[in-house]
Enzyme design. Structure first.
Site, short mmCIF file in Angstrom:
data_model
loop_
_atom_site.label_atom_id
_atom_site.label_comp_id
_atom_site.label_asym_id
_atom_site.label_seq_id
_atom_site.Cartn_x
_atom_site.Cartn_y
_atom_site.Cartn_z
N HIS A 134 0.83 -1.20 0.00
CA HIS A 134 0.00 0.00 0.00
C HIS A 134 0.87 1.26 0.00
O HIS A 134 0.70 2.15 -0.85
CB HIS A 134 -0.92 -0.01 1.23
CG HIS A 134 -1.85 1.16 1.33
ND1 HIS A 134 -3.18 1.07 0.95
CD2 HIS A 134 -1.66 2.44 1.74
CE1 HIS A 134 -3.75 2.26 1.13
NE2 HIS A 134 -2.85 3.11 1.61
N GLU A 135 1.82 1.34 0.93
CA GLU A 135 2.66 2.55 1.01
C GLU A 135 3.54 2.68 -0.22
O GLU A 135 3.73 3.78 -0.74
CB GLU A 135 3.49 2.56 2.29
CG GLU A 135 2.68 2.68 3.60
CD GLU A 135 1.72 3.87 3.63
OE1 GLU A 135 1.98 4.89 2.95
OE2 GLU A 135 0.67 3.77 4.31
N HIS A 155 -5.84 6.41 -2.90
CA HIS A 155 -6.68 5.33 -2.39
C HIS A 155 -7.67 4.86 -3.43
O HIS A 155 -8.28 5.67 -4.13
CB HIS A 155 -7.39 5.77 -1.10
CG HIS A 155 -6.44 5.93 0.02
ND1 HIS A 155 -6.60 6.85 1.03
CD2 HIS A 155 -5.27 5.28 0.29
CE1 HIS A 155 -5.58 6.76 1.87
NE2 HIS A 155 -4.76 5.82 1.44
N CYS A 168 -4.82 -0.32 -10.74
CA CYS A 168 -3.66 0.07 -9.94
C CYS A 168 -2.43 -0.73 -10.34
O CYS A 168 -1.32 -0.21 -10.42
CB CYS A 168 -3.96 -0.09 -8.45
SG CYS A 168 -5.23 1.06 -7.87
#
Lengths: 455, 174
Positions: free
Chosen positions: B122-123, B132, B160
């Site tokens: 995620h980071e 997000h 993504c």
């Protein structure tokens, strides 16, 4: 979410680390964030850009968070402001909420708390936008070009106008001043196959007989003193398009005669000329006079009247379609917002009540002028009661008069109109018997308005 | 950053290499920057740690992920699982709140590793410019609590993933 659609958040905090970390955290969620260190900077950022939310620190040197919120709300009363503070007391929280904060966060706050609050705001914003979009879509159904109405009679007129537009028939539009006769004529033109050709408008009442004659028919060079060059008349200029003759009820009997000939023969000569010029334009005439009465008085030619009255449209005055007042108010605000570069969102409830209650002797035009003036003087982005300046009902253009008799006459006419000239109901409303009402109708020479009987 | 279990780091390196299709190297541990300690809160400022990390990025590295056992926070939030430079180079993840023990429960290593993998991806995703994601199946979906972490997907969604692939491709060329 596209760039244009990005939710825009302004962060105001004097601490650099707070600004940086809060901005970074919000940006990860896809928001557009700008952070400033003082209330003064925040206010300067407010102009020109649209913001969805402000996160404001309570304690800042100079202008504090609550002062800033007050200043912001003077300019944008609906701006959502969240107050943040490190030193929470119930007192400050209550004070902030009372002064109009959307929410109050104690630093440091739970990530979930702020996420949920912002999501809620974003969802609300989406609903508002959706609502606006749907309202606009709905409005389209109530439109004919620049005209707008919810009134059943008006919607029938719009429908008729659309049908008539396809033909080349002459149209006579009747209605009080300011009801939008020219707008309707333009709409018919714009909806017609002639839309690309010119729409030429002549105000018959404003010119003397000879000027109007040369205005309509044009003149040859040297036709009369001062006619130094050949001039084409409006009839010629409107070729293939539409000629709109406003206030046709005011033209002289001689010109009525000339016009009748043009309409019958579809050709004319310039003043002082011999060449016959055929006309291909559609004629739309309009008047605020009672032409049937003018015929009886010998002031208007019956044959011209029937020539013009192929299709007859009578626009009801605004007082007979009060449901249109809020719609027209929104319409004018939208229009003047663009013209004046303002962001007025609407009128307050009290102001709207005053507008709806008014009699509008000058009809939609008067309403437009009142809204224009109100928007010029309005301080916030909502038109409020003091901004609305209405003449007292006795000083409008269609004065009801001041003598008791004049007031009685006007009142009887009003009640008759409200009851569609049903004598029994009108008499009941007036508290008099039918015979008395008949006598008064006769005495005051009152007549039912509307399309006169066909020949 | 500071002391971290080498077994976890080793496992994480393989997972990141596998998922990002990239070469992943573990750097020698660096001390948690003392300036990042917030005594009043007994936590470390992730923003300050990130700043320090930027001075430590090796020349041949495309991204730098810091892993720490310390509990992280930013001034306005009670805690964060991590922080990243959006579209930048560095990101940091805290393991403190990913352990069941933090919440008074019995240790659960598979769950802890699964959470660690998700938060690191995620980071890093933020450093690839991702914000997000609306899809709860995507590892880029917002997670403020461990429940959020546990219920979101373990990998990037199609959209993504496409951004990550194009960015890692660019990284390889550079």
């Amino acid at each position: 979410m596209t760039m244009e659609n990005k939710v825009r958040i302004m962060v105001v905090d004097d601490e650099e680390i707070v600004r940086a970390s809060l901005s970074a955290w919000l940006e990860e969620d896809g928001y557009h964030v700008e952070a400033v260190e003082s209330g003064r900077k925040a206010l300067s950022l407010l102009h020109g850009k649209k913001w969805d939310l402000m996160l404001v620190d309570l304690k800042m040197p100079g202008m504090d968070g609550l002062q800033l919120m007050e200043e912001v709300h003077k300019i944008l009363p609906e701006m959502l402001v969240i107050i943040m503070t490190a030193h929470a007391t119930v007192d400050t929280a209550v004070k902030a909420m009372k002064k109009g904060a959307y929410d109050y966060f104690v630093k440091p706050f739970n990530p979930d708390e702020i996420s949920m609050t912002i999501r809620k705001i974003v969802d609300h914003r989406k609903l508002v936008q959706e609502n606006l979009f749907l309202r606009k879509e709905l409005k389209k159904q109530f439109r004919l070009r620049d005209m707008i109405s919810k009134n059943e009679k008006m919607l029938e007129i719009f429908e008729l106008a659309r049908t008539v537009a396809k033909s080349g028939s002459t149209v006579l539009i009747q209605g009080e001043s300011g009801t939008g006769k020219e707008l309707l004529a333009r709409a018919i033109h714009d909806e017609s196959p002639r839309a690309d050709a010119p729409f030429i408008s002549v105000s018959c009442a404003s010119l003397t007989e000879s000027l109007l004659e040369s205005e309509l028919f044009g003149h040859e060079k040297g036709a009369f003193t001062g006619a130094a060059v050949l001039k084409r008349g409006k009839l010629e200029l409107a070729q293939d398009g539409t000629l709109f003759l406003d206030e046709i009820g005011d033209i002289s009997l001689k010109l009525q005669m000339d016009l009748l000939r043009v309409l019958e023969q579809r050709e004319f000569r310039r003043v002082g000329g011999s060449e016959l010029i055929s006309i291909s334009s559609r004629i739309i005439a309009a008047t605020n006079r009672d032409l049937a009465a003018a015929i009886e008085e010998g002031k208007f030619r019956a044959d011209l009247y029937y020539r013009l009255n192929v299709i007859s449209i009578r626009i009801p005055p605004l007082r007979e379609r009060k449901e249109d007042v809020p719609l027209l108010v929104d319409h004018f605000i939208e229009k003047f917002n663009i013209e004046m570069g303002k962001e007025i969102r609407g009128v307050s409830e009290t102001a709207m009540r005053i507008l709806v209650d008014h009699d509008w002797p000058g009809n939609a035009r008067e309403l437009r002028n009142v809204i224009e003036r109100a928007m010029v003087v309005a301080k916030g982005n909502v038109v409020t009661e003091p901004d609305v300046s209405l003449p007292s009902s006795a000083s409008g253009p269609d004065q009801r008069g001041k003598s008791l008799e004049e007031i009685e006459k006007a009142h009887i006419r009003l009640v008759l109109g409200e009851n569609q000239w049903n004598i029994v109901r009108s008499a009941q409303a007036l508290g008099i018997d039918r015979v008395t009402l008949y006598n008064k109708i006769k005495k005051f020479g009152l007549k039912k308005e509307g399309p006169p009987p066909k020949e | 950053m500071g002391e971290v279990d080498p077994g976890t780091l080793h496992w994480l390196r393989n997972e990141m290499a596998d998922c990002l299709q990239a070469t992943v190297r573990t750097m020698p541990s660096m001390p948690v920057p003392p300036g990042s300690f917030e005594a009043r809160r007994n936590q470390y400022s992730s923003t300050r740690i990130l700043k320090e990390m930027l001075g430590e990025v090796p020349q041949d590295a495309f991204k730098l992920l810091g892993v720490t056992d310390m509990d992280l926070c930013i001034p306005i939030l009670t805690y964060v699982f991590g922080e990243a430079q959006l579209g930048g180079t560095a990101a940091v993840v805290s393991l403190a709140r990913l352990r069941q023990e933090f919440y008074g429960a019995a240790p659960d290593r598979p769950l802890f590793l699964s959470r660690t993998r998700k938060e690191c991806l995620h980071e890093l995703g933020h450093t690839f410019g991702l914000i997000h994601c609306k899809s709860r199946d995507c590892v880029m979906s917002l997670s403020n609590t461990v429940v959020d972490v546990d219920t979101k997907g373990r990998d990037f969604c199609g959209q993504c993933r496409a951004v990550v692939s194009s960015e890692t491709g660019r990284g390889r060329r550079e």
